[in-house]
Scaffold this motif. Structure first.
Motif, PDB file in Angstrom:
ATOM      1  N   ILE A  88       0.826  -1.261  -0.054  1.00  0.00           N
ATOM      2  CA  ILE A  88      -0.047  -0.121  -0.185  1.00  0.00           C
ATOM      3  C   ILE A  88       0.824   1.328  -0.005  1.00  0.00           C
ATOM      4  O   ILE A  88       1.822   1.446   0.711  1.00  0.00           O
ATOM      5  CB  ILE A  88      -0.941   0.066   1.182  1.00  0.00           C
ATOM      6  N   SER A  89       0.359   2.386  -0.921  1.00  0.00           N
ATOM      7  CA  SER A  89       0.826   3.685  -0.729  1.00  0.00           C
ATOM      8  C   SER A  89      -0.248   4.529  -0.355  1.00  0.00           C
ATOM      9  O   SER A  89      -1.480   4.579  -1.218  1.00  0.00           O
ATOM     10  CB  SER A  89       1.546   4.032  -1.966  1.00  0.00           C
ATOM     11  N   ALA A 149       8.867  25.519   1.175  1.00  0.00           N
ATOM     12  CA  ALA A 149       8.854  26.688   0.086  1.00  0.00           C
ATOM     13  C   ALA A 149       8.041  26.265  -1.177  1.00  0.00           C
ATOM     14  O   ALA A 149       7.899  27.028  -2.120  1.00  0.00           O
ATOM     15  CB  ALA A 149      10.169  27.044  -0.084  1.00  0.00           C
ATOM     16  N   LEU A 150       7.555  24.988  -1.208  1.00  0.00           N
ATOM     17  CA  LEU A 150       6.843  24.545  -2.419  1.00  0.00           C
ATOM     18  C   LEU A 150       5.469  25.089  -2.329  1.00  0.00           C
ATOM     19  O   LEU A 150       4.865  25.450  -1.275  1.00  0.00           O
ATOM     20  CB  LEU A 150       6.719  22.956  -2.300  1.00  0.00           C
ATOM     21  N   SER A 151       4.668  25.278  -3.533  1.00  0.00           N
ATOM     22  CA  SER A 151       3.544  25.457  -3.388  1.00  0.00           C
ATOM     23  C   SER A 151       2.692  24.284  -3.108  1.00  0.00           C
ATOM     24  O   SER A 151       3.030  23.281  -2.992  1.00  0.00           O
ATOM     25  CB  SER A 151       2.979  25.938  -4.953  1.00  0.00           C
ATOM     26  N   ALA A 152       1.293  24.420  -2.805  1.00  0.00           N
ATOM     27  CA  ALA A 152       0.379  23.381  -2.512  1.00  0.00           C
ATOM     28  C   ALA A 152       0.486  22.294  -3.648  1.00  0.00           C
ATOM     29  O   ALA A 152       0.551  21.003  -3.290  1.00  0.00           O
ATOM     30  CB  ALA A 152      -0.936  23.926  -2.283  1.00  0.00           C
ATOM     31  N   GLY A 153       0.492  22.610  -4.851  1.00  0.00           N
ATOM     32  CA  GLY A 153       0.316  21.705  -5.783  1.00  0.00           C
ATOM     33  C   GLY A 153       1.476  21.129  -5.915  1.00  0.00           C
ATOM     34  O   GLY A 153       1.662  19.690  -6.259  1.00  0.00           O
ATOM     35  N   GLN A 154       2.850  21.662  -5.697  1.00  0.00           N
ATOM     36  CA  GLN A 154       4.072  21.055  -5.989  1.00  0.00           C
ATOM     37  C   GLN A 154       4.189  19.769  -4.795  1.00  0.00           C
ATOM     38  O   GLN A 154       4.669  18.786  -5.083  1.00  0.00           O
ATOM     39  CB  GLN A 154       4.990  22.006  -6.002  1.00  0.00           C
ATOM     40  N   ARG A 155       3.834  20.455  -3.607  1.00  0.00           N
ATOM     41  CA  ARG A 155       3.479  19.470  -2.434  1.00  0.00           C
ATOM     42  C   ARG A 155       2.838  18.182  -2.903  1.00  0.00           C
ATOM     43  O   ARG A 155       3.317  17.103  -2.258  1.00  0.00           O
ATOM     44  CB  ARG A 155       3.234  19.975  -1.169  1.00  0.00           C
ATOM     45  N   LEU A 160       2.855  12.204  -4.415  1.00  0.00           N
ATOM     46  CA  LEU A 160       2.682  11.504  -5.221  1.00  0.00           C
ATOM     47  C   LEU A 160       3.741  10.472  -5.847  1.00  0.00           C
ATOM     48  O   LEU A 160       3.775   9.605  -6.297  1.00  0.00           O
ATOM     49  CB  LEU A 160       1.885  12.122  -6.625  1.00  0.00           C
ATOM     50  N   ALA A 161       4.849  11.474  -6.074  1.00  0.00           N
ATOM     51  CA  ALA A 161       6.216  10.969  -6.283  1.00  0.00           C
ATOM     52  C   ALA A 161       6.679   9.917  -5.350  1.00  0.00           C
ATOM     53  O   ALA A 161       7.186   8.592  -6.094  1.00  0.00           O
ATOM     54  CB  ALA A 161       7.118  11.511  -6.392  1.00  0.00           C
ATOM     55  N   LEU A 173      -5.569   7.109  -2.459  1.00  0.00           N
ATOM     56  CA  LEU A 173      -5.282   8.156  -2.655  1.00  0.00           C
ATOM     57  C   LEU A 173      -6.416   9.339  -2.342  1.00  0.00           C
ATOM     58  O   LEU A 173      -7.600   9.143  -3.053  1.00  0.00           O
ATOM     59  CB  LEU A 173      -4.844   8.633  -4.059  1.00  0.00           C
ATOM     60  N   ASP A 174      -6.640  10.235  -1.152  1.00  0.00           N
ATOM     61  CA  ASP A 174      -7.381  10.885  -0.762  1.00  0.00           C
ATOM     62  C   ASP A 174      -7.193  12.294  -1.499  1.00  0.00           C
ATOM     63  O   ASP A 174      -6.427  13.103  -1.176  1.00  0.00           O
ATOM     64  CB  ASP A 174      -7.417  10.963   0.677  1.00  0.00           C
ATOM     65  N   GLU A 175      -8.083  12.593  -2.303  1.00  0.00           N
ATOM     66  CA  GLU A 175      -8.237  13.999  -3.023  1.00  0.00           C
ATOM     67  C   GLU A 175      -7.070  14.305  -3.785  1.00  0.00           C
ATOM     68  O   GLU A 175      -6.188  15.450  -3.421  1.00  0.00           O
ATOM     69  CB  GLU A 175      -8.782  14.983  -2.157  1.00  0.00           C
ATOM     70  N   PRO A 176      -6.494  13.258  -4.578  1.00  0.00           N
ATOM     71  CA  PRO A 176      -5.022  13.775  -4.990  1.00  0.00           C
ATOM     72  C   PRO A 176      -5.018  14.879  -5.974  1.00  0.00           C
ATOM     73  O   PRO A 176      -3.907  15.309  -6.371  1.00  0.00           O
ATOM     74  CB  PRO A 176      -4.723  12.427  -5.835  1.00  0.00           C
TER      75      PRO A 176
END
Length: 223
Positions: A88-89, A149-155, A160-161, A173-176
């Motif tokens: 699981i991830s 320092a990342l944006s929310a989208g980058q985090r 996901l990586a 995945l919860d609200e990916p």
């Protein structure tokens, strides 16, 4: 070695048998049953408060249902807890990344943990190819940037990586798609398609529609 098309090992059906969950004298859901086959995307929809996150946590084995069972193959997950969890991830509402580490350091830690947990060559290959994974999720130029320092989208991309590095057959995945732009949404859809082509299972909650169709895509609406 590129594992992007290599079928996962230890792939089994994930199924729910009459699951029920109650919160504050109200049933979030009651007696729901379903079966998710290898190579399938299972999209859980529903209004806020309908129990989507609770159901994901039950499928992970992190929360107990009030009744019913989650099965992996022919056996309940609580009878094969350790083996199930190596497959699981889980990416929840919080991204699960270390804010005081760089992007590259976060993924290095994830790869080492996956290598120790699974003791297979796939995670080792990912550890040797962090740059390729960073390029795949569009974060290569940010690899020395601290996570805070990342944006929310980058985090979200970074979280996901970790799924890619772990090389697990079951993604929960919860609200990916939260905080992702159209390019990020397209990336998630591509990753899900590739994952299922390898006979992986993806269980996803999202208020947004996924641009995926076909027999391998199924929707459950808790509302």
């Amino acid at each position: 070695m590129d594992n992007s098309q290599t079928p996962y090992a230890d792939v089994n059906i994930v199924s729910a048998r009459k699951l029920s969950s109650e919160k504050q004298d109200r049933w979030l859901f009651k007696d729901i049953s379903f079966s998710i086959k290898p190579g399938q995307i299972f999209h859980i929809q529903g209004a806020n408060g309908s129990g989507k996150t609770t159901l994901l946590r039950i499928l992970c084995g992190l929360t107990r249902s009030d009744s019913g069972q989650v099965m992996w193959g022919d056996n309940p997950i609580d009878k094969q807890h350790d083996q199930y969890h190596t497959q699981i991830s889980y990416v929840g509402h919080t991204d699960g990344i270390k804010q005081d580490l760089t992007v590259e350091e976060n993924l290095h830690v994830a790869a080492v943990l996956a290598q120790g947990k699974q003791q297979n060559n796939h995670a080792s290959n990912k550890l040797a190819n962090l740059d390729a994974t960073l390029k795949q999720v569009g974060l290569y130029k940010k690899k020395l940037t601290f996570a805070h320092a990342l944006s929310a989208g980058q985090r979200r991309r970074l979280a996901l990586a970790r799924c890619l590095l772990s090389d697990t057959s079951i993604w929960i995945l919860d609200e990916p798609l939260t905080a992702l732009d159209s390019q990020g949404v397209a990336l998630v859809e591509e990753l899900l398609e590739t994952h299922t082509q390898r006979k992986g299972i993806a269980i996803v909650t999202s208020h947004q529609t996924l641009n995926i169709s076909g027999a391998h895509y199924e929707v459950l609406n808790l509302s």
